[in-house]
Design an enzyme around this catalytic site. Structure first.
Site, PDB file in Angstrom:
ATOM      1  CG  ASP A  17      -2.047   0.943   1.154  1.00 17.64           C
ATOM      2  OD1 ASP A  17      -2.316   1.450   0.052  1.00 17.64           O
ATOM      3  OD2 ASP A  17      -2.690   1.198   2.188  1.00 17.64           O
ATOM      4  CD  GLU A  90      -8.910   6.068  -4.873  1.00 19.47           C
ATOM      5  OE1 GLU A  90      -9.790   6.580  -4.174  1.00 19.47           O
ATOM      6  OE2 GLU A  90      -7.964   5.407  -4.387  1.00 19.47           O
ATOM      7  CE  LYS A 126      -7.665   1.994  -4.001  1.00 19.98           C
ATOM      8  NZ  LYS A 126      -6.576   2.385  -3.058  1.00 19.98           N
ATOM      9  CB  THR A 150     -11.208   2.111  -2.358  1.00 22.73           C
ATOM     10  OG1 THR A 150     -10.418   2.443  -1.218  1.00 22.73           O
ATOM     11  CG2 THR A 150     -11.636   3.382  -3.078  1.00 22.73           C
ATOM     12  CG  PHE A 172     -10.642   1.446   4.328  1.00 19.88           C
ATOM     13  CD1 PHE A 172     -10.537   0.767   3.119  1.00 19.88           C
ATOM     14  CD2 PHE A 172     -10.266   2.769   4.371  1.00 19.88           C
ATOM     15  CE1 PHE A 172     -10.056   1.393   1.988  1.00 19.88           C
ATOM     16  CE2 PHE A 172      -9.780   3.417   3.232  1.00 19.88           C
ATOM     17  CZ  PHE A 172      -9.668   2.732   2.044  1.00 19.88           C
TER      18      PHE A 172
END
Length: 318
Positions: A17, A90, A126, A150, A172
């Site tokens: 990440d 993203e 994303k 996400t 998350f």
């Protein structure tokens, strides 16, 4: 005896990440995830200035939106030269409530990758797990554009993503932990809410059980970790995306890591299929104060960093 990072790899695909190439080379992840916040952090380092300068030079007449996408793709191409698997790129968080614009932006990003010779199978787009984002992903998946959903904090978001046929979700952990810690205030007990009892870990565990119980093919990638205890408690999850700092801690810690999540255990759970029609989705998410607040906060944070990245690109363009 192996270290915890190597032990974890026996049960889970490890993903980096970060936007830092050197960290990826050091920890040898299978995949890598990025977002505007990570790219903003990386591009301010001297080592990545040439990548920004090259992007601005090569696409000088491009709009701010196109330049951002070109920069994200440039990072993605470099990352794919390091990792053997996939990179997540993203869509601008400012489009999180615009289905059509999200679809168009995702198509543009994939076109940029394909023009550079990168097959779409190595890219995950994303998208925030809003109702509008999930509907965009439904369309994109039908076109062979694989999506990574996400800012996902609740089971109903996960279930709706599964019903849309998305490739992967990123529930998350750390941000859920943050919310409960803040909410409980003086009543928070770190020891009590650690490991399998961590509220973020419990959320991902419920999603894992739901998916495996109903044979859902969508991949689950736990994300946003605050400590290695959260990671170890989710060993066995399909994938885990981990910051370089926590990857280093795992690598430096000797010991075994047992699988905590398994399809067999999930099959033994009692769970009902959720209604993910629009009204049911919005109602269930609205009833979840944590999920609602963290989704909104996450979009605001990513949007703010996208604005900062825009400004940095404009300064580089002169």
């Amino acid at each position: 005896m192996s270290n915890q990072l190597e032990a974890l790899r026996r049960h889970t695909v490890v993903v980096a990440d970060t936007g830092d190439f050197e960290a990826m080379r050091a920890f040898r992840p299978t995949d890598a995830t990025t977002n505007p916040s990570l790219i903003l952090k990386a591009v301010q380092k001297e080592a990545y200035q040439p990548l920004l300068a090259r992007t601005v030079r090569d696409y000088r007449g491009a709009s701010a939106a196109e330049l951002m996408d070109r920069l994200l793709v440039a990072f993605g191409i470099e990352i794919l030269g390091i990792v053997p698997g996939r990179v997540s790129t993203e869509v601008d968080a400012r489009l999180s409530f615009d289905t059509r614009a999200t679809i168009e932006r995702a198509r543009t990003i994939i076109s940029c990758y394909e023009a550079a010779g990168v097959p779409r199978e190595r890219v995950l787009i994303k998208i925030a797990s809003t109702w509008e984002g999930i509907q965009a992903a439904r369309v994109l998946q039908s076109e062979g554009i694989r999506c990574n959903m996400t800012l996902l904090f609740s089971l109903v978001q996960a279930a709706a993503c599964a019903d849309a046929g998305v490739q992967l979700i990123s529930p998350f952990v750390g941000r859920i932990y943050d919310w409960y810690k803040k909410s409980l205030g003086a009543q928070w007990d770190e020891a009590k809410y650690s490991g399998a009892d961590d509220p973020g870990v419990q959320s991902v565990t419920r999603i894992y059980e739901y998916f495996k119980k109903f044979g859902i093919a969508t991949e689950i990638m736990g994300a946003s970790f605050r400590n290695t205890g959260q990671i170890v408690a989710l060993a066995g999850c399909d994938l885990l995306t981990i910051s370089p700092e926590l990857l280093a801690t795992l690598e430096q810690t000797q010991g075994d890591v047992a699988a905590r999540l398994t399809p067999a255990l999930a099959q033994a759970t009692r769970v009902s299929r959720l209604d993910t029609s629009e009204v049911a989705f919005r109602t269930q998410l609205n009833d979840d104060a944590m999920g609602t607040e963290k989704l909104a906060e996450g979009i605001r944070q990513f949007a703010a960093d996208a604005i900062k990245l825009d400004a940095l690109i404009e300064r580089a363009r002169g």
